[in-house]
Design a protein around this motif. Structure first.
Motif, PDB file in Angstrom:
ATOM      1  N   PHE A  24      -8.602  18.085   3.189  1.00 37.08           N
ATOM      2  CA  PHE A  24      -8.791  18.319   1.760  1.00 37.08           C
ATOM      3  C   PHE A  24      -7.696  17.540   1.030  1.00 37.08           C
ATOM      4  CE2 PHE A  24      -7.758  20.458  -2.163  1.00 37.08           C
ATOM      5  CZ  PHE A  24      -8.988  20.817  -2.704  1.00 37.08           C
ATOM      6  N   ILE A  25      -8.080  16.736   0.041  1.00 36.92           N
ATOM      7  CA  ILE A  25      -7.110  15.913  -0.683  1.00 36.92           C
ATOM      8  C   ILE A  25      -7.240  16.162  -2.184  1.00 36.92           C
ATOM      9  CG2 ILE A  25      -6.405  13.553  -1.247  1.00 36.92           C
ATOM     10  CD1 ILE A  25      -7.368  12.694   1.504  1.00 36.92           C
ATOM     11  N   ALA A  26      -6.123  16.441  -2.846  1.00 36.76           N
ATOM     12  CA  ALA A  26      -6.092  16.591  -4.305  1.00 36.76           C
ATOM     13  C   ALA A  26      -4.980  15.709  -4.848  1.00 36.76           C
ATOM     14  CB  ALA A  26      -5.858  18.051  -4.685  1.00 36.76           C
ATOM     15  N   GLN A  27      -5.256  14.973  -5.927  1.00 36.04           N
ATOM     16  CA  GLN A  27      -4.286  14.023  -6.454  1.00 36.04           C
ATOM     17  C   GLN A  27      -4.477  13.867  -7.954  1.00 36.04           C
ATOM     18  OE1 GLN A  27      -2.635  11.454  -4.085  1.00 36.04           O
ATOM     19  NE2 GLN A  27      -1.339  10.779  -5.748  1.00 36.04           N
ATOM     20  N   SER A  28      -3.361  13.783  -8.680  1.00 32.10           N
ATOM     21  CA  SER A  28      -3.455  13.460 -10.103  1.00 32.10           C
ATOM     22  C   SER A  28      -3.707  11.968 -10.245  1.00 32.10           C
ATOM     23  CB  SER A  28      -2.191  13.863 -10.843  1.00 32.10           C
ATOM     24  OG  SER A  28      -1.113  13.044 -10.432  1.00 32.10           O
ATOM     25  N   VAL A  29      -4.414  11.589 -11.265  1.00 28.84           N
ATOM     26  CA  VAL A  29      -4.760  10.179 -11.469  1.00 28.84           C
ATOM     27  C   VAL A  29      -3.497   9.334 -11.618  1.00 28.84           C
ATOM     28  CG1 VAL A  29      -5.833   8.563 -13.093  1.00 28.84           C
ATOM     29  CG2 VAL A  29      -7.031  10.646 -12.410  1.00 28.84           C
ATOM     30  N   GLN A  30      -2.471   9.862 -12.265  1.00 28.24           N
ATOM     31  CA  GLN A  30      -1.249   9.109 -12.500  1.00 28.24           C
ATOM     32  C   GLN A  30      -0.547   8.730 -11.198  1.00 28.24           C
ATOM     33  OE1 GLN A  30       1.053  11.609 -15.070  1.00 28.24           O
ATOM     34  NE2 GLN A  30      -0.098  11.051 -16.920  1.00 28.24           N
ATOM     35  N   ALA A  31      -0.791   9.520 -10.153  1.00 27.75           N
ATOM     36  CA  ALA A  31      -0.099   9.273  -8.885  1.00 27.75           C
ATOM     37  C   ALA A  31      -0.911   8.394  -7.937  1.00 27.75           C
ATOM     38  CB  ALA A  31       0.223  10.600  -8.201  1.00 27.75           C
ATOM     39  N   LEU A  32      -2.085   7.926  -8.370  1.00 28.86           N
ATOM     40  CA  LEU A  32      -2.911   7.082  -7.509  1.00 28.86           C
ATOM     41  C   LEU A  32      -2.182   5.783  -7.193  1.00 28.86           C
ATOM     42  CD1 LEU A  32      -6.503   7.438  -9.036  1.00 28.86           C
ATOM     43  CD2 LEU A  32      -5.695   8.311  -6.849  1.00 28.86           C
ATOM     44  N   GLY A  33      -2.266   5.327  -5.946  1.00 26.02           N
ATOM     45  CA  GLY A  33      -1.615   4.095  -5.540  1.00 26.02           C
ATOM     46  C   GLY A  33      -2.298   2.867  -6.104  1.00 26.02           C
ATOM     47  N   ASP A  34      -3.600   2.978  -6.386  1.00 22.05           N
ATOM     48  CA  ASP A  34      -4.371   1.862  -6.934  1.00 22.05           C
ATOM     49  C   ASP A  34      -4.252   1.915  -8.459  1.00 22.05           C
ATOM     50  OD1 ASP A  34      -6.265   0.053  -7.828  1.00 22.05           O
ATOM     51  OD2 ASP A  34      -7.748   0.593  -6.300  1.00 22.05           O
ATOM     52  N   ALA A  35      -3.371   1.047  -9.027  1.00 20.90           N
ATOM     53  CA  ALA A  35      -3.110   1.082 -10.470  1.00 20.90           C
ATOM     54  C   ALA A  35      -4.366   0.785 -11.275  1.00 20.90           C
ATOM     55  CB  ALA A  35      -2.002   0.085 -10.813  1.00 20.90           C
ATOM     56  N   LYS A  36      -5.166  -0.143 -10.793  1.00 25.26           N
ATOM     57  CA  LYS A  36      -6.387  -0.506 -11.519  1.00 25.26           C
ATOM     58  C   LYS A  36      -7.360   0.665 -11.548  1.00 25.26           C
ATOM     59  CE  LYS A  36      -9.902  -4.125 -11.750  1.00 25.26           C
ATOM     60  NZ  LYS A  36     -10.434  -5.368 -11.130  1.00 25.26           N
ATOM     61  N   ARG A  37      -7.481   1.334 -10.412  1.00 27.26           N
ATOM     62  CA  ARG A  37      -8.377   2.493 -10.332  1.00 27.26           C
ATOM     63  C   ARG A  37      -7.838   3.625 -11.193  1.00 27.26           C
ATOM     64  NH1 ARG A  37     -13.481   3.903  -9.901  1.00 27.26           N
ATOM     65  NH2 ARG A  37     -13.798   5.925  -8.902  1.00 27.26           N
ATOM     66  N   ALA A  38      -6.523   3.839 -11.181  1.00 26.83           N
ATOM     67  CA  ALA A  38      -5.902   4.904 -11.979  1.00 26.83           C
ATOM     68  C   ALA A  38      -6.132   4.659 -13.463  1.00 26.83           C
ATOM     69  CB  ALA A  38      -4.415   4.982 -11.675  1.00 26.83           C
ATOM     70  N   GLU A  39      -6.000   3.385 -13.874  1.00 29.93           N
ATOM     71  CA  GLU A  39      -6.218   3.055 -15.279  1.00 29.93           C
ATOM     72  C   GLU A  39      -7.665   3.299 -15.686  1.00 29.93           C
ATOM     73  OE1 GLU A  39      -5.817  -0.828 -18.258  1.00 29.93           O
ATOM     74  OE2 GLU A  39      -5.106  -0.924 -16.167  1.00 29.93           O
ATOM     75  N   LEU A  40      -8.623   2.948 -14.784  1.00 25.56           N
ATOM     76  CA  LEU A  40     -10.042   3.141 -15.079  1.00 25.56           C
ATOM     77  C   LEU A  40     -10.365   4.624 -15.240  1.00 25.56           C
ATOM     78  CD1 LEU A  40     -12.968   2.115 -15.305  1.00 25.56           C
ATOM     79  CD2 LEU A  40     -13.101   2.247 -12.798  1.00 25.56           C
ATOM     80  N   LEU A  41      -9.872   5.450 -14.316  1.00 19.18           N
ATOM     81  CA  LEU A  41     -10.147   6.883 -14.389  1.00 19.18           C
ATOM     82  C   LEU A  41      -9.486   7.506 -15.613  1.00 19.18           C
ATOM     83  CD1 LEU A  41      -9.780   7.879 -10.608  1.00 19.18           C
ATOM     84  CD2 LEU A  41     -11.885   7.697 -11.934  1.00 19.18           C
ATOM     85  N   ALA A  42      -8.276   7.076 -15.893  1.00 14.57           N
ATOM     86  CA  ALA A  42      -7.569   7.617 -17.063  1.00 14.57           C
ATOM     87  C   ALA A  42      -8.302   7.264 -18.343  1.00 14.57           C
ATOM     88  CB  ALA A  42      -6.137   7.089 -17.090  1.00 14.57           C
ATOM     89  N   SER A  43      -8.902   6.049 -18.380  1.00 11.92           N
ATOM     90  CA  SER A  43      -9.650   5.652 -19.576  1.00 11.92           C
ATOM     91  C   SER A  43     -10.877   6.519 -19.791  1.00 11.92           C
ATOM     92  CB  SER A  43     -10.064   4.179 -19.461  1.00 11.92           C
ATOM     93  OG  SER A  43     -11.041   4.011 -18.438  1.00 11.92           O
ATOM     94  N   LYS A  44     -11.369   7.133 -18.727  1.00 15.10           N
ATOM     95  CA  LYS A  44     -12.523   8.025 -18.831  1.00 15.10           C
ATOM     96  C   LYS A  44     -12.093   9.466 -19.044  1.00 15.10           C
ATOM     97  CE  LYS A  44     -15.519   5.126 -15.926  1.00 15.10           C
ATOM     98  NZ  LYS A  44     -16.515   4.844 -16.988  1.00 15.10           N
ATOM     99  N   GLY A  45     -10.775   9.677 -19.187  1.00 14.31           N
ATOM    100  CA  GLY A  45     -10.264  11.010 -19.462  1.00 14.31           C
ATOM    101  C   GLY A  45     -10.053  11.853 -18.229  1.00 14.31           C
TER     102      GLY A  45
END
Length: 584
Positions: free
Chosen positions: A107-128
């Protein structure tokens, strides 16, 4: 809520989903999901509804469900809600949190800000999206898929919440496996049905197109042999004999093929059979052969009557006698026939004192077109014993042999006592086909006479019995000037009387049986079919009055209409003719 203490031997606690939700949210969520997954909708529909349910009962706002591919190297997208999935239709086990959750069974839980993939983190953050959770579907210690869940605001995940999500994943994984298996089996069944229809068409074509030319060739060869015997040399006579033998074999093969198909497809005509009458029929049929070969015929029977299809049973017995005559060899001197009673079955047998059969060949005997070493030089189609086994299977029994070289052979086949019901259950036990039996009654002598048959079927299959009385409607009497209020009064009185009569009927005939009685109004055949459909009936057993001629024109045949319209097996019994018929 404190612990409950039960002060008596019997405690009744009414179940309430609402109260369960108040006491234990996790159990309530799992119960609702279990109910949802129990409905057959196909894999895609099931997973989409499951994802909707999860999002409705948790704090997450979007999600995706992936299932493991057959080679277990990647995951394929199976359902999604609330997120763009372009480029995410397939995920490798070495790719992102989804792959890691599957690969490590974690089971894995992670905040978007802590994602290692900066591009993916930015995309998810843009979607709220604030938080991402990956829930593996663990079934029997194997990961069968992963559910990705996304939340737009921070969420709290304690161990109880993690356990709940893992249980949700487990339930969805099990349901997905079962649904995929069901779809595969459905495809296999459809393919088998198609192949079966092709085989039936082939056999029908062979029976029609092959036997005619074979009979014609036989006739010409026979005529040639008889008319020109003095002209033909030794080789010509031999050729005629070979043509006659080959065409006889073709005609025999076609007849056996047709007989095999009929045995598998024809409706069972179940009735009470006199065992002595069966022996008499066989004795007369083979008397010339027995006299010619100076053979002895013996009859043995522990029972006087059996319930089965006469044509099929006689065919099986005839095949076994013919088999003994053909394969008994020069030592054959006696053929014995018998019938005995065993638990739940009648067992027929045919024994001879001929050459016998090696034990290693016993398993092959009942296979189609089986020709054993001891069969060399003996004409036959190779279907005779296969037909015997099919007759046994159609009657819920089995066929087997007991034999050793030099000690003769005894062939057996069994018939279930439950009125020859068509089922494939072995003598040692089997699956209950019929769990609900519908017994329509009219309170005549016919209904009372059929009760033993219904009780026997219920006991045989451990089934419950539904007894139904249909009160006919009288609206058509308006045409002879009977006021409608009077008609309604008559119908109400009839229904009341029928309900009382039904109670007496059940008390008299169905003590100790799981039974339910119902009175309805309408057209008898239509109401019987409607009730069978609404109650999930597996078998209908009903009596017939055997009406003919003018009576049949006036009253019609309810049983005939039920047989034609039913989607479940229908057994019709005429107690005066002592005969039962199977519909469908």
């Amino acid at each position: 809520m404190g612990p409950m203490t039960f002060q008596s031997d019997l405690t009744t606690v009414a179940f309430s989903r609402r109260k369960l939700m108040g006491r234990n949210r996790a159990l309530s969520v799992l119960l609702g999901l279990s109910d949802l997954l129990s409905q057959s909708k196909g894999v895609s529909g099931l997973l989409n509804q499951a994802l909707d349910y999860v999002l409705e009962h948790t704090a997450f706002d979007a999600g995706r469900i992936y299932l493991m591919e057959p080679d277990r190297q990647a995951l394929r997208l199976a359902a999604y809600r609330g997120l763009d999935v372009a480029g995410l239709e397939r995920v490798s086990l070495d790719e992102g949190f989804t792959g890691r959750a599957a690969k490590t069974c974690s089971f894995i839980a992670q905040s978007v800000q802590a994602l290692g993939d900066a591009k993916r983190a930015e995309l998810l953050a843009s979607k709220g999206i604030h938080t991402v959770v990956c829930v593996p579907f663990v079934v029997l210690d194997r990961v069968e898929g992963v559910m990705n869940l996304a939340a737009k605001s921070p969420i709290r995940l304690d161990q109880d919440e993690v356990d709940l999500l893992m249980m949700i994943g487990h339930l969805i994984g099990v349901a997905a496996i079962h649904s995929e298996t069901e779809e595969i089996l459905r495809d296999i069944v459809e393919e088998l049905q198609h192949r079966n229809e092709t085989i039936k068409l082939f056999v029908s074509t062979v029976g029609h197109d092959l036997k005619g030319p074979a009979v014609a060739a036989y006739g010409f060869a026979k005529r040639l042999q008889e008319r020109y015997a003095g002209v033909l040399d030794e080789r010509g006579v031999l050729y005629c004999e070979q043509i006659l033998k080959a065409t006889r074999q073709i005609a025999c093969m076609v007849d056996e093929l047709n007989s095999f198909v009929r045995t598998r497809e024809m409706t069972l005509q179940v009735q009470r059979l006199s065992v002595s009458a069966l022996w008499e029929s066989l004795r007369q049929e083979f008397s010339t052969e027995f006299t010619k070969r100076s053979l002895r015929w013996e009859e043995h029977a522990q029972v006087a009557e059996v319930t089965a299809d006469e044509v099929m049973v006689l065919r099986a017995l005839r095949n076994l006698v013919q088999n003994a005559l053909a394969h008994g060899g020069p030592s054959l001197s006696t053929i014995r026939v018998g019938c005995e009673e065993r638990e739940g079955f009648f067992v027929f047998w045919v024994a001879d004192d001929g050459r016998g059969i090696p034990v290693e060949e016993h398993e092959k005997l009942f296979q189609p077109f089986a020709r054993l070493k001891t069969s060399q030089g003996v004409e036959g189609s190779g279907l005779g014993l296969t037909i015997v086994r099919e007759v046994a299977h159609r009657h819920g029994g089995e066929a087997w042999v007991r034999s050793e070289p030099g000690k003769g052979a005894v062939f057996f086949f069994s018939v279930a006592k439950a009125t020859g019901a068509e089922c494939r259950c072995a003598p040692e036990g089997g699956v209950n086909m019929f769990k609900k039996i519908l017994f329509p009654v009219d309170f005549s002598d016919v209904s009372a006479k059929i009760v033993p048959v219904v009780r026997e079927m219920a006991a045989r299959f451990d089934a419950s019995v539904h007894v139904l009385f249909v009160a006919r409607v009288f609206e058509h009497l308006g045409s002879i000037y009977v006021p409608h209020p009077s008609i309604k009064t008559i119908q109400a009185e009839l229904a009341e009387g029928a309900q009382r009569k039904l109670g007496e009927f059940l008390a008299q005939h169905f003590q100790g049986v799981a039974v339910e009685g119902r009175v309805v109004s309408g057209d008898p055949a239509e109401e019987i079919l409607k009730y069978a459909d609404s109650q999930g009936i597996d078998l209908i057993v009903m009596g017939t009055h055997g009406r003919k001629g003018f009576e049949r024109i006036v009253f019609g045949s309810v049983a005939e209409r039920v047989v034609k319209g039913a989607v479940v097996p229908v057994m019709t019994v005429n107690p005066y003719g002592e005969k039962a018929r199977w519909g469908r």
